[in-house]
Write an enzyme that holds these catalytic residues in place. Structure first.
Site, PDB file in Angstrom:
ATOM      1  N   ASN A  28      49.420  36.133  33.540  1.00  0.00           N
ATOM      2  CA  ASN A  28      49.268  37.731  33.392  1.00  0.00           C
ATOM      3  C   ASN A  28      49.369  38.596  32.419  1.00  0.00           C
ATOM      4  O   ASN A  28      50.218  39.287  31.891  1.00  0.00           O
ATOM      5  CB  ASN A  28      48.434  37.996  34.239  1.00  0.00           C
ATOM      6  CG  ASN A  28      49.804  38.567  35.633  1.00  0.00           C
ATOM      7  OD1 ASN A  28      50.759  38.588  35.062  1.00  0.00           O
ATOM      8  ND2 ASN A  28      48.790  39.169  36.710  1.00  0.00           N
ATOM      9  N   TYR A  40      58.537  32.978  34.391  1.00  0.00           N
ATOM     10  CA  TYR A  40      57.644  33.567  35.066  1.00  0.00           C
ATOM     11  C   TYR A  40      56.694  32.442  35.073  1.00  0.00           C
ATOM     12  O   TYR A  40      55.556  32.859  34.242  1.00  0.00           O
ATOM     13  CB  TYR A  40      57.041  34.805  34.543  1.00  0.00           C
ATOM     14  CG  TYR A  40      55.883  35.428  35.641  1.00  0.00           C
ATOM     15  CD1 TYR A  40      56.031  35.373  37.226  1.00  0.00           C
ATOM     16  CD2 TYR A  40      54.579  35.500  35.166  1.00  0.00           C
ATOM     17  CE1 TYR A  40      55.692  36.914  37.983  1.00  0.00           C
ATOM     18  CE2 TYR A  40      53.873  36.170  36.544  1.00  0.00           C
ATOM     19  CZ  TYR A  40      54.373  36.573  37.303  1.00  0.00           C
ATOM     20  OH  TYR A  40      52.991  37.161  38.661  1.00  0.00           O
ATOM     21  N   ASN A  66      41.411  39.701  37.457  1.00  0.00           N
ATOM     22  CA  ASN A  66      41.777  41.099  36.494  1.00  0.00           C
ATOM     23  C   ASN A  66      41.118  40.529  34.915  1.00  0.00           C
ATOM     24  O   ASN A  66      42.585  39.832  34.233  1.00  0.00           O
ATOM     25  CB  ASN A  66      42.463  41.415  36.726  1.00  0.00           C
ATOM     26  CG  ASN A  66      42.891  41.587  38.923  1.00  0.00           C
ATOM     27  OD1 ASN A  66      42.324  42.169  39.070  1.00  0.00           O
ATOM     28  ND2 ASN A  66      44.247  41.317  39.339  1.00  0.00           N
ATOM     29  N   GLU A 111      57.617  39.285  41.461  1.00  0.00           N
ATOM     30  CA  GLU A 111      56.754  39.610  40.563  1.00  0.00           C
ATOM     31  C   GLU A 111      57.188  39.787  38.927  1.00  0.00           C
ATOM     32  O   GLU A 111      59.092  39.727  38.960  1.00  0.00           O
ATOM     33  CB  GLU A 111      56.234  41.561  40.728  1.00  0.00           C
ATOM     34  CG  GLU A 111      56.163  41.781  42.120  1.00  0.00           C
ATOM     35  CD  GLU A 111      54.496  41.276  42.287  1.00  0.00           C
ATOM     36  OE1 GLU A 111      53.753  40.891  41.037  1.00  0.00           O
ATOM     37  OE2 GLU A 111      53.882  40.510  43.390  1.00  0.00           O
ATOM     38  N   TYR A 158      57.900  29.256  42.602  1.00  0.00           N
ATOM     39  CA  TYR A 158      56.050  29.943  42.902  1.00  0.00           C
ATOM     40  C   TYR A 158      55.788  28.087  43.172  1.00  0.00           C
ATOM     41  O   TYR A 158      54.879  27.974  44.454  1.00  0.00           O
ATOM     42  CB  TYR A 158      54.961  29.471  42.469  1.00  0.00           C
ATOM     43  CG  TYR A 158      55.660  31.649  42.010  1.00  0.00           C
ATOM     44  CD1 TYR A 158      54.308  31.875  42.651  1.00  0.00           C
ATOM     45  CD2 TYR A 158      55.750  32.093  40.915  1.00  0.00           C
ATOM     46  CE1 TYR A 158      54.411  33.436  42.902  1.00  0.00           C
ATOM     47  CE2 TYR A 158      55.791  33.569  41.111  1.00  0.00           C
ATOM     48  CZ  TYR A 158      55.246  34.223  41.729  1.00  0.00           C
ATOM     49  OH  TYR A 158      54.989  35.389  41.503  1.00  0.00           O
ATOM     50  N   LYS A 204      49.789  28.999  39.355  1.00  0.00           N
ATOM     51  CA  LYS A 204      48.879  28.693  38.339  1.00  0.00           C
ATOM     52  C   LYS A 204      48.943  27.734  38.458  1.00  0.00           C
ATOM     53  O   LYS A 204      47.815  26.902  37.409  1.00  0.00           O
ATOM     54  CB  LYS A 204      48.426  30.065  37.516  1.00  0.00           C
ATOM     55  CG  LYS A 204      47.607  30.959  37.972  1.00  0.00           C
ATOM     56  CD  LYS A 204      47.603  32.031  36.442  1.00  0.00           C
ATOM     57  CE  LYS A 204      47.256  33.812  36.788  1.00  0.00           C
ATOM     58  NZ  LYS A 204      48.284  33.762  37.628  1.00  0.00           N
TER      59      LYS A 204
END
Ligand SMILES: *[C@@H]1O[C@H](CO)[C@@H](O)[C@H](O)[C@H]1NC(C)=O
Ligand SMILES: *[C@@H]1O[C@H](CO)[C@@H](O)[C@H](O)[C@H]1NC(C)=O
Ligand SMILES: *[C@@H]1O[C@H](CO)[C@@H](O)[C@H](O)[C@H]1NC(C)=O
Ligand SMILES: *[C@@H]1O[C@H](CO)[C@@H](O)[C@H](O)[C@H]1NC(C)=O
Length: 354
Positions: free
Chosen positions: A235, A241, A184, A119, A150, A245
């Site tokens: 996000n 990070y 979201n 996270e 990722y 995506k």
């Protein structure tokens, strides 16, 4: 003139010395070692609890059978704690109080506790209670002890496909200019502001829960592959990070990513040059919109963003076992002793804390 045998012996002596120093630096030597102690046999990694609940089979030699990694024993039985070289704790369950750290159990001198989180700092809560506990970090950060991105690009198997022209690796039948998948939606987030401003100058097709146009997983990549651009908007904006995506939604689908996230340098460190468009490169969304509209008119320039596809393919990481097995090949470069005295500072500001 000295005798040749003197120089020869001197040469031998220096050669031996260099080898000795090399081996000491690689394998370490007692107190002088700055490296992890040498594990003879298999490195035992104990996963204290499975991330987010579901567990997976660890039968057999899972790291070898599935990922061709040797010397790596991955276990999840807590009874094996005393023999574990590393104990891995996934942060989410510690944060919610669902799981607790076993402070009552003694740690051997060499045992390392590993803090695991994929996270962004915004979603890790307060880390102060975890200061002075962990010896290693495991995250998407490039400066973590164990880096688990990722995704990444890997060389392509040469025996499939036609690599002669870049156009051959771009999906056909493109029509919407830019696409965005968002579940979201928060109007205050930077990505929402950019989206709302960008759609004043170009057409943006939106999918996902927010718009009531949920894409079934099997439809996700085929849908995005028809878009010229994919808004790979993170996000949360923080160091390194960069999530699926980019890797899956944009690269794997075959749309040029327009990225919003960490600074361009973080992307350039992991992604091929001229394969993405960073919003920070433009002074306004209008300028960005113009650039995108112009780019698709120039087939050659647009195709240039796919040059990497001739030689590379995307690898997306989804299996926790693969991530955990990847500890083994990275283990030998760790310092023998390390404590994250201020995990909060490391996670939030990237401070290197020893
Ligand atoms: C390491 O693990 C493999 C596979 O489980 C096993 O066959 C081997 O005997 C182990 N080696 C040592 C030294 O324990
Ligand atoms: C690869 O693509 C080029 C250009 O489209 C074509 O001329 C060539 O025949 C193709 N080669 C193979 C092996 O399909
Ligand atoms: C940013 O702009 C420069 C100069 O136009 C260009 O060379 C570079 O490729 C751009 N980088 C990205 C990530 O868009
Ligand atoms: C791991 O961290 C603990 C807690 O601060 C510390 O006591 C221990 O010496 C560290 N062990 C290693 C191997 O770094």
């Amino acid at each position: 003139m000295g005798s040749p045998s003197f120089f020869f012996r001197l040469f031998l002596f220096i050669t031996c010395l260099v080898h000795l120093l090399y081996f000491l630096s690689v394998y370490g030597w007692g107190l002088y070692s700055d490296r992890s102690h040498i594990v003879t046999g298999n490195l035992t990694i104990l996963l204290w609890h499975w991330p987010f609940g579901p567990s997976y089979s660890l039968k057999g030699d899972v790291c070898w059978d599935r990922y061709r990694i040797t010397g790596c024993r991955l276990v999840d039985q807590r009874s094996l704690y005393p023999s574990a070289d590393l104990v891995v704790f996934h942060h989410r369950e510690l944060m919610t109080g669902q799981e607790r750290l076993p402070f009552h159990l003694p740690r051997t001198r060499h045992q390392k506790w590993v803090w695991l989180s994929l996270e962004s700092p915004d979603n890790n809560g307060d880390l102060k209670p975890f200061n002075n506990v962990f010896n290693c970090t495991m995250s998407y950060r490039r400066d973590a002890d164990f880096t688990i991105p990722y995704g990444k690009l890997v060389p392509k198997d040469r025996d499939t496909g036609n690599y002669s022209r870049t156009e051959n690796v771009i999906p056909k039948n493109k029509s919407p200019l830019a696409c965005w998948v968002v579940s979201n939606y928060n109007p205050q987030q930077k990505r929402s502001l950019v989206y709302n401003s960008l759609r004043e100058s170009i057409k943006v097709e939106v999918y996902g829960q927010w718009d009531g146009r949920v894409l079934a997983p099997s439809n996700l990549l085929p849908t995005i592959s028809r878009c010229y651009f994919y808004l790979a908007f993170e996000n949360s904006i923080s160091k390194d990070y960069i999530t699926e995506k980019l890797w899956r939604n944009a690269y794997q689908a075959g749309a040029v990513p327009v990225v919003l996230g960490p600074p361009p340098n973080d992307y350039m460190a992991v992604a091929p040059p001229n394969s993405f468009i960073h919003i920070e490169n433009f002074t306004s969304t209008k300028e960005l919109g113009n650039y995108l509209s112009q780019l698709i008119l120039n087939k050659e320039s647009y195709a240039g963003y796919f040059a990497w596809r001739r030689s590379h393919q995307v690898k997306v990481y989804t299996d926790w076992r693969e991530r955990l097995c990847s500890i083994c090949p990275q283990y030998h470069i760790l310092p023998a002793q390390k404590v994250y005295r201020d995990l909060e500072a490391w996670a939030r500001w990237g401070h290197q804390v020893r």
